[in-house]
Design a protein around this motif. Structure first.
Motif, PDB file in Angstrom:
ATOM      1  N   ALA A 113      71.137  25.081  29.629  1.00 42.09           N
ATOM      2  CA  ALA A 113      71.988  25.909  30.485  1.00 42.09           C
ATOM      3  C   ALA A 113      71.943  27.388  30.149  1.00 42.09           C
ATOM      4  N   GLY A 114      71.503  27.747  28.942  1.00 44.69           N
ATOM      5  CA  GLY A 114      71.631  29.144  28.545  1.00 44.69           C
ATOM      6  C   GLY A 114      73.112  29.497  28.484  1.00 44.69           C
ATOM      7  N   ASP A 115      73.489  30.681  28.936  1.00 42.86           N
ATOM      8  CA  ASP A 115      74.892  31.053  29.072  1.00 42.86           C
ATOM      9  C   ASP A 115      75.309  30.837  30.518  1.00 42.86           C
ATOM     10  N   TYR A 116      76.572  30.484  30.735  1.00 43.18           N
ATOM     11  CA  TYR A 116      77.028  30.229  32.107  1.00 43.18           C
ATOM     12  C   TYR A 116      78.534  30.442  32.223  1.00 43.18           C
ATOM     13  N   LYS A 117      78.988  30.604  33.454  1.00 44.69           N
ATOM     14  CA  LYS A 117      80.426  30.615  33.715  1.00 44.69           C
ATOM     15  C   LYS A 117      80.688  29.901  35.027  1.00 44.69           C
ATOM     16  N   THR A 118      81.902  29.375  35.169  1.00 47.36           N
ATOM     17  CA  THR A 118      82.267  28.615  36.353  1.00 47.36           C
ATOM     18  C   THR A 118      82.980  29.459  37.395  1.00 47.36           C
ATOM     19  N   VAL A 119      83.411  30.655  37.018  1.00 49.70           N
ATOM     20  CA  VAL A 119      84.055  31.571  37.966  1.00 49.70           C
ATOM     21  C   VAL A 119      82.991  32.182  38.879  1.00 49.70           C
ATOM     22  N   ASN A 120      83.245  32.204  40.179  1.00 50.63           N
ATOM     23  CA  ASN A 120      82.361  32.899  41.117  1.00 50.63           C
ATOM     24  C   ASN A 120      82.727  34.369  41.114  1.00 50.63           C
ATOM     25  N   ASP A 121      81.879  35.199  40.529  1.00 48.43           N
ATOM     26  CA  ASP A 121      82.210  36.618  40.391  1.00 48.43           C
ATOM     27  C   ASP A 121      81.867  37.444  41.625  1.00 48.43           C
ATOM     28  N   GLY A 122      81.225  36.813  42.630  1.00 48.72           N
ATOM     29  CA  GLY A 122      80.881  37.535  43.849  1.00 48.72           C
ATOM     30  C   GLY A 122      79.591  38.326  43.738  1.00 48.72           C
ATOM     31  N   ILE A 123      78.961  38.322  42.586  1.00 52.05           N
ATOM     32  CA  ILE A 123      77.708  39.055  42.376  1.00 52.05           C
ATOM     33  C   ILE A 123      76.590  38.090  41.997  1.00 52.05           C
ATOM     34  N   SER A 124      76.856  37.242  41.004  1.00 53.68           N
ATOM     35  CA  SER A 124      75.870  36.255  40.569  1.00 53.68           C
ATOM     36  C   SER A 124      75.922  35.033  41.479  1.00 53.68           C
ATOM     37  N   GLU A 125      74.801  34.316  41.569  1.00 47.36           N
ATOM     38  CA  GLU A 125      74.814  33.030  42.268  1.00 47.36           C
ATOM     39  C   GLU A 125      75.718  32.077  41.495  1.00 47.36           C
ATOM     40  N   PRO A 126      76.677  31.412  42.159  1.00 47.37           N
ATOM     41  CA  PRO A 126      77.607  30.528  41.445  1.00 47.37           C
ATOM     42  C   PRO A 126      76.894  29.387  40.730  1.00 47.37           C
ATOM     43  N   LEU A 127      77.493  28.952  39.634  1.00 46.47           N
ATOM     44  CA  LEU A 127      76.961  27.850  38.845  1.00 46.47           C
ATOM     45  C   LEU A 127      76.719  26.614  39.706  1.00 46.47           C
ATOM     46  N   GLU A 128      75.553  26.007  39.533  1.00 50.98           N
ATOM     47  CA  GLU A 128      75.206  24.764  40.223  1.00 50.98           C
ATOM     48  C   GLU A 128      75.212  23.624  39.213  1.00 50.98           C
ATOM     49  N   PRO A 129      76.204  22.722  39.260  1.00 46.91           N
ATOM     50  CA  PRO A 129      76.224  21.597  38.324  1.00 46.91           C
ATOM     51  C   PRO A 129      74.983  20.725  38.525  1.00 46.91           C
TER      52      PRO A 129
END
Length: 349
Positions: A113-129
């Motif tokens: 996974a590297g580093d990740y976050k579950t919050v959609n920040d509106g800039i990055s593509e949201p996390l895909e489980p």
């Protein structure tokens, strides 16, 4: 493990995470022949390898930070065969261009996974489980005390702090890592409807991402000869470490605030040279880590940098087979100045 898998699909070696079947490393910390990169923070993307495979945005950032190398860009959800292994990149939600690496071979699926976050920040593509047999997860904030507030509430507090400083004639200096965090902060300040000043490292990264096609708000670079009156009551974005340098004195009178998940702990807030802290992180909090691990359905979880002992033990206690792994990630976290930021800071003295 399915028949034919004689060794783990990913091995933890002195050079990094190695896939023998594909003859490549994931985020190696030593120069290797073939590197697959999760994202462009300097503890995961290091110079010196012969070949790099990464998301197109990550490639653009690595070209800016690492210079000329042999890069191959691969978009999200576009599987390719690397030797005898299927490799695909999937959104990690950490920063623009960040990716989880999905590796499939002989019926076995691993995800790094590297580093990740579950919050959609509106800039990055949201996390895909991603479903997988084995999951390699970070644990930067792998303690129950780390639970993030709503992003909009944090930004509301930030704007109110700026308005208060402006009314008192003070400049507001926000300390935010130049790649990922700074972009979130700048976008939150669109409501101010005014120019945002930026340290050279933040300015260069903002321009790199804009030139790569992201719809981000431009910032204005702080130059040695910029008149001090231009900063009066204004807003400046600077990387970690700037609050302890002579560079920041040009904004007096000013108030400084650190934007970091570490500000969740009151002691860290008090030890900071800045007067205020905003709890804003580009990593998953405790709940986010648990939710992501659960969504993978993984039979085995390897826990890397952060609070790996605590998080791994908790997973084992709750019925998820887990082991901690020592890596060289995490040296470029939210309170450390990267080599790129340090060079730009020296340029701005």
């Amino acid at each position: 493990m399915p028949d034919g898998c004689m060794v783990p699909l990913i091995q933890f070696t002195k050079n990094g995470l190695y896939c023998e079947a594909g003859n490549f490393y994931v985020d190696p910390w030593q120069p290797v022949q073939n590197a697959v990169i999760t994202h462009a923070h300097s503890d995961h993307a290091r110079a010196g390898s012969a070949n790099y495979l990464a998301h197109p945005l990550t490639v653009k950032i690595m070209q800016h930070r690492l210079g000329a190398h042999r890069y191959q860009a691969l978009g999200y959800n576009q599987p390719i065969k690397v030797n005898n292994v299927m490799v695909s990149l999937h959104p990690a939600g950490h920063i623009p261009g960040s990716a989880q690496i999905r590796i499939e071979h002989k019926g076995e699926v691993w995800v790094a996974a590297g580093d990740y976050k579950t919050v959609n920040d509106g800039i990055s593509e949201p996390l895909e489980p991603l479903r997988c047999n084995t999951f390699i997860t970070e644990s930067t904030f792998g303690l129950p005390i780390y639970r993030w507030k709503n992003q909009e509430d944090i930004f509301g507090e930030m704007l109110q702090w700026i308005y208060t400083n402006k009314a008192a004639g003070r400049c507001s200096v926000l300390i935010a890592y130049s790649l990922g965090k700074a972009q979130r902060v700048v976008e939150a300040l669109r409501l101010l409807n005014e120019e945002i000043w930026a340290h050279g490292a933040v300015y260069n990264m903002q321009q790199t991402l804009i030139n790569a096609g992201l719809n981000l708000m431009p910032v204005r670079r702080v130059l040695p000869d910029t008149p001090k009156r231009d900063f009066s009551g204004g807003v400046v974005i600077a990387p970690p470490g700037a609050e302890a340098s002579s560079w920041i004195r040009k904004f007096e009178p000013y108030e400084a605030a650190v934007c970091s998940g570490w500000m969740q702990v009151r002691g860290n807030n008090r030890r900071s040279k800045a007067g205020r802290g905003f709890v804003l992180s580009d990593h998953a909090d405790w709940n986010g880590l648990l939710e992501t691990v659960s969504a993978t359905g993984a039979e085995k979880v390897y826990v890397t940098h952060g609070f790996q002992a605590v998080f791994s033990r908790y997973l084992n206690e709750t019925g998820v087979e887990s082991a901690e792994v020592i890596t060289q990630y995490g040296s470029d976290d939210e309170n450390v100045v990267s080599a790129d930021d340090q060079n730009q800071e020296n340029d701005n003295e």
